[in-house]
Design a protein around this motif. Sequence first.
Motif, mmCIF file in Angstrom:
data_model
loop_
_atom_site.group_PDB
_atom_site.id
_atom_site.type_symbol
_atom_site.label_atom_id
_atom_site.label_comp_id
_atom_site.label_asym_id
_atom_site.label_seq_id
_atom_site.Cartn_x
_atom_site.Cartn_y
_atom_site.Cartn_z
ATOM 1 N N TYR A 1 0.838 -1.212 0.000
ATOM 2 C CA TYR A 1 0.000 0.000 0.000
ATOM 3 C C TYR A 1 0.874 1.265 0.000
ATOM 4 O O TYR A 1 0.588 2.233 -0.714
ATOM 5 C CB TYR A 1 -0.938 -0.002 1.211
ATOM 6 C CG TYR A 1 -2.271 -0.642 0.919
ATOM 7 C CD1 TYR A 1 -2.377 -2.012 0.698
ATOM 8 C CD2 TYR A 1 -3.433 0.124 0.844
ATOM 9 C CE1 TYR A 1 -3.601 -2.601 0.415
ATOM 10 C CE2 TYR A 1 -4.660 -0.451 0.562
ATOM 11 C CZ TYR A 1 -4.739 -1.813 0.348
ATOM 12 O OH TYR A 1 -5.944 -2.393 0.052
ATOM 13 N N ALA A 2 1.920 1.246 0.830
ATOM 14 C CA ALA A 2 2.791 2.430 0.898
ATOM 15 C C ALA A 2 3.491 2.663 -0.440
ATOM 16 O O ALA A 2 3.636 3.810 -0.881
ATOM 17 C CB ALA A 2 3.817 2.255 2.013
ATOM 18 N N ALA A 3 3.913 1.585 -1.089
ATOM 19 C CA ALA A 3 4.600 1.728 -2.380
ATOM 20 C C ALA A 3 3.646 2.280 -3.442
ATOM 21 O O ALA A 3 4.032 3.135 -4.253
ATOM 22 C CB ALA A 3 5.169 0.379 -2.817
ATOM 23 N N VAL A 4 2.407 1.808 -3.423
ATOM 24 C CA VAL A 4 1.410 2.338 -4.380
ATOM 25 C C VAL A 4 1.172 3.825 -4.086
ATOM 26 O O VAL A 4 1.116 4.665 -4.999
ATOM 27 C CB VAL A 4 0.098 1.523 -4.297
ATOM 28 C CG1 VAL A 4 -1.008 2.204 -5.094
ATOM 29 C CG2 VAL A 4 0.335 0.109 -4.827
ATOM 30 N N GLY A 5 1.063 4.171 -2.806
ATOM 31 C CA GLY A 5 0.912 5.589 -2.425
ATOM 32 C C GLY A 5 2.098 6.404 -2.889
ATOM 33 O O GLY A 5 1.937 7.516 -3.406
ATOM 34 N N GLY A 6 3.306 5.862 -2.730
ATOM 35 C CA GLY A 6 4.513 6.565 -3.173
ATOM 36 C C GLY A 6 4.517 6.795 -4.676
ATOM 37 O O GLY A 6 4.896 7.868 -5.142
#
Lengths: 422, 318
Positions: free
Chosen positions: B220-225
């Motif tokens: 999720y964090a990577a997609v947000g990034g």
Amino acid sequence: MRTTRRSFLRLVGAGAAAATVRLDAPPAFAQAGHPVKLGVLTIRAGIAAPVGAAGLRGTEWWLERVNRAGGILGRPVQLVVEEESNPKDTVERYRKLVLQDKVEAVLGGISTGVTLALGPVAEDLGTPWLSWDGTTQKGVEETMPNPRWAFKSVDNEVEAIVAGMLTARHFKGIKTVAGIGNDYSYGHDCWQAYQAVLKRYTPDVKFVLELFPKLGVTDFTSHLAAIQQSRADLLMCSFWSGDATIILKQAAAVDLFKTMKGAFTTAGGVHDSLKKNFTPEGLLLGYNTMYFDDPKGSALLKQFVREYKAKYAEYPPYECDHAYFCAESYKAAVEKAAAGSTKWPEKATVVRALEGIEVESLSGRRSWREDHVHMCNFYQGITTHKNPYDFVTIDPVEVVSTKVAMKPAGTKLFDWINSWKI
Amino acid sequence: MSGRLVLALALGATVLAPLVAPTYHVLLMLPFMAYAVALLGLNLLFGYTGLVSFGHALFLGVGAYTGAFLTSVFKVRSMEVILVAAAALGALVAAPVGALCVRYVKIYFGMLTLAFGMVFYTFVLKFYRLTGGDEGMPFLRPTLLGRSIEGLPKTDYLAGPYYYYSLAVLVLATLVMWRIVHSPFGLCLKTIRDNPTKAETLGIGVARYRWCAFVISAVYAAVGGALLGPPTGNVDPTLAYWTQSGNIVFMTLLGGFASFFGPVLGAFVFIYLQDWVMSVVPFWRLIFGAILAAIVIAAPGGLAGLWVRRPSVEASSS
């Protein structure tokens, strides 16, 4: 009508505001329409906050003078100040200035790490952006050779190039050089450029040590030990903030410069902290584009230095000049674009007028090159204690133009240096 | 007002925003939506599993740099490919990092994640030739659903197609996370959070479940990034710095980690409050910090906690 607490306060507030209005303001000011809003982006926190403060002070000094004289085309000027921080947040502040505050132009930008991201945003938003000290260089090469709206600072490595030229002139016989710079692109690029230039003038020079401490480090004990051990003839240092002061203090404690020469390309940015009790005479010291004590300085510079000292109890660094130049050149471009009319020109006409324009800045005449890069002089010289201050100044003062020390538009830095006829 | 009604109104307002709101405020919604995706993942670890990560900026950075590499080095402009690649790389990096971190809990877990975050930050800062160092890398304009939209000015692109694209990703991420936390897997995570010994006794593989939660949160964090990259157009190491990790933990606390939508609310309030305070006072960090501290002290359950608590107060008074 009953006077309530709120209406009373409102009345007092209005009276106070009215009392601040100058009655001797020129007629053009009095009849002016809406103020012209200029956005300012400046660093307000961290190690570069003093640089940002100097830029803002230079802009505010310009603002007072311009508004006293009737503004630009009769419109008073108003600054909208936002903070430069990391690229993401600064891009958001830039968009706010243009889209929300509807500024006519944006002045400022110091860190190239940030202005690399700002350049394309400025091009997209179609509002003039005049950078104080930030470029759109990736390393030492330009990423936006033909911008329309972005006007960028002088190439980052120019002060190292000037220092390389002056090292060869003032420290003849240098055989070995050690280098120290901050561990980010500026530190590395300055070191590369300095080596390339010095090698051209002194082909047999050897570079025996390179150190890149993190920006913000305050203990240089181990670095100084390594520098001493290298037994270099000269130390080149590209520190530009308080770390320049700190390393000079710590170097004095180990008598480093009793056996070694020094070239501090950019320490003039914190010049009045370089006290005589720890900064020796005989170092090469760079002041970037403005030397506050220039004996050949203009009346404008002398007035600025006097008023700056009176207001802030210190002497101005170079960022004031970058900022003053950006604001003054914008004003000149608007007046040129208006061509005698009082009608406010279109932004596109203003950016065309900016190209090649030359104005008097604090440091003397400065201009915009056709590819939207600052053209100016760089001031460096040999430190001396013979002055009325408690810090070092320079004598002689060497003035080197960007016409000779900055790569021409469209060229590669190291190809250009290697093409010099020496 | 029921939760579903509030949610429907919020979604409706978000859909209508580009049509009615000033462009600048529409553009501010982009980092909000990117952070919201990352926070949904972070809260699976924080709110549902009881592990506080101080290093999730690592995965924001992985996502953002994946997009920058794909667009500027490999000339891959498809946002769908970028998102999938970011998610895959996020999982790939999270797998070993998570395996080491989930063996610890509380402050030890937090410090380990912080350490890994700073290792990644140092990597992108120091490997200048690969990552651009402090100058970062350009994140070129990606195509959306195969359409290039090159002719559109960047601002119009961001406030139009990219806005709705980000919103669609956020909605999809929310639905998937809703399904995860309400599944038997989610129930196991809550059991582990509340009593890991009892969970172990019940036959739940605590370390394995924590690892799964860690990897999902990293995805999720990577997609947000990856979603954060196009609005700035440049990716730099500050995205992976520990202050970013601190900010996203704070957004979660601000909104309320006990609520599913709390972190999303926290991201919204954090971004708009910061924007407002920055414009009002030069020493905004002091004021902003004081306001946030006051909110957290007055509402320990976060802003969502204020709203959730009200019915029970009314019930007890009646």
